[in-house]
Design a protein around this motif. Structure first.
Motif, PDB file in Angstrom:
ATOM      1  N   SER A   7      -8.199   7.607  -9.524  1.00 46.63           N
ATOM      2  CA  SER A   7      -8.460   6.212  -9.201  1.00 46.63           C
ATOM      3  C   SER A   7      -7.169   5.424  -9.366  1.00 46.63           C
ATOM      4  N   ILE A   8      -6.853   4.581  -8.383  1.00 47.02           N
ATOM      5  CA  ILE A   8      -5.658   3.743  -8.501  1.00 47.02           C
ATOM      6  C   ILE A   8      -6.029   2.283  -8.257  1.00 47.02           C
ATOM      7  N   ARG A   9      -5.197   1.407  -8.809  1.00 45.73           N
ATOM      8  CA  ARG A   9      -5.334  -0.016  -8.531  1.00 45.73           C
ATOM      9  C   ARG A   9      -4.287  -0.357  -7.484  1.00 45.73           C
ATOM     10  N   ILE A  10      -4.703  -1.070  -6.433  1.00 41.79           N
ATOM     11  CA  ILE A  10      -3.807  -1.395  -5.333  1.00 41.79           C
ATOM     12  C   ILE A  10      -4.158  -2.779  -4.810  1.00 41.79           C
ATOM     13  N   GLU A  11      -3.137  -3.535  -4.485  1.00 42.79           N
ATOM     14  CA  GLU A  11      -3.358  -4.865  -3.929  1.00 42.79           C
ATOM     15  C   GLU A  11      -4.087  -4.749  -2.595  1.00 42.79           C
ATOM     16  N   GLU A  12      -4.963  -5.690  -2.326  1.00 38.48           N
ATOM     17  CA  GLU A  12      -5.770  -5.661  -1.110  1.00 38.48           C
ATOM     18  C   GLU A  12      -4.902  -5.629   0.146  1.00 38.48           C
ATOM     19  N   LYS A  13      -3.833  -6.417   0.164  1.00 35.08           N
ATOM     20  CA  LYS A  13      -2.951  -6.460   1.328  1.00 35.08           C
ATOM     21  C   LYS A  13      -2.288  -5.099   1.564  1.00 35.08           C
ATOM     22  N   MET A  14      -1.843  -4.459   0.483  1.00 33.05           N
ATOM     23  CA  MET A  14      -1.211  -3.144   0.608  1.00 33.05           C
ATOM     24  C   MET A  14      -2.221  -2.107   1.103  1.00 33.05           C
ATOM     25  N   LEU A  15      -3.433  -2.160   0.595  1.00 29.76           N
ATOM     26  CA  LEU A  15      -4.472  -1.226   1.034  1.00 29.76           C
ATOM     27  C   LEU A  15      -4.772  -1.415   2.517  1.00 29.76           C
ATOM     28  N   HIS A  16      -4.837  -2.661   2.947  1.00 30.64           N
ATOM     29  CA  HIS A  16      -5.089  -2.931   4.360  1.00 30.64           C
ATOM     30  C   HIS A  16      -3.974  -2.333   5.224  1.00 30.64           C
ATOM     31  N   LYS A  17      -2.722  -2.514   4.796  1.00 31.38           N
ATOM     32  CA  LYS A  17      -1.592  -1.952   5.536  1.00 31.38           C
ATOM     33  C   LYS A  17      -1.650  -0.427   5.548  1.00 31.38           C
TER      34      LYS A  17
END
Length: 54
Positions: A7-17
């Motif tokens: 499991s990782i934490r990732i910013e929503e914008k980065m995940l979208h990209k």
């Protein structure tokens, strides 16, 4: 070889990209992440030698 979950934490914008990149490459986000990890390991091993796992 057993498959493990991570499991990782990732910013929503980065995940979208990341979704966009993966879609462009015809992969799932999971597959895209695995490829990026493999490339990072290969790059490390080219510079520092093979990582030995017991």
């Amino acid at each position: 070889m057993a498959i493990k979950s991570l499991s990782i934490r990732i910013e929503e914008k980065m995940l979208h990209k990341l979704h966009i990149v993966a879609d462009y490459e015809g992969r799932s986000v999971n597959s895209e992440i695995l490829i990026l990890i493999r490339e990072a390991i290969e790059k490390y091993e080219e510079k520092h030698g093979e990582i030995k796992i017991d």
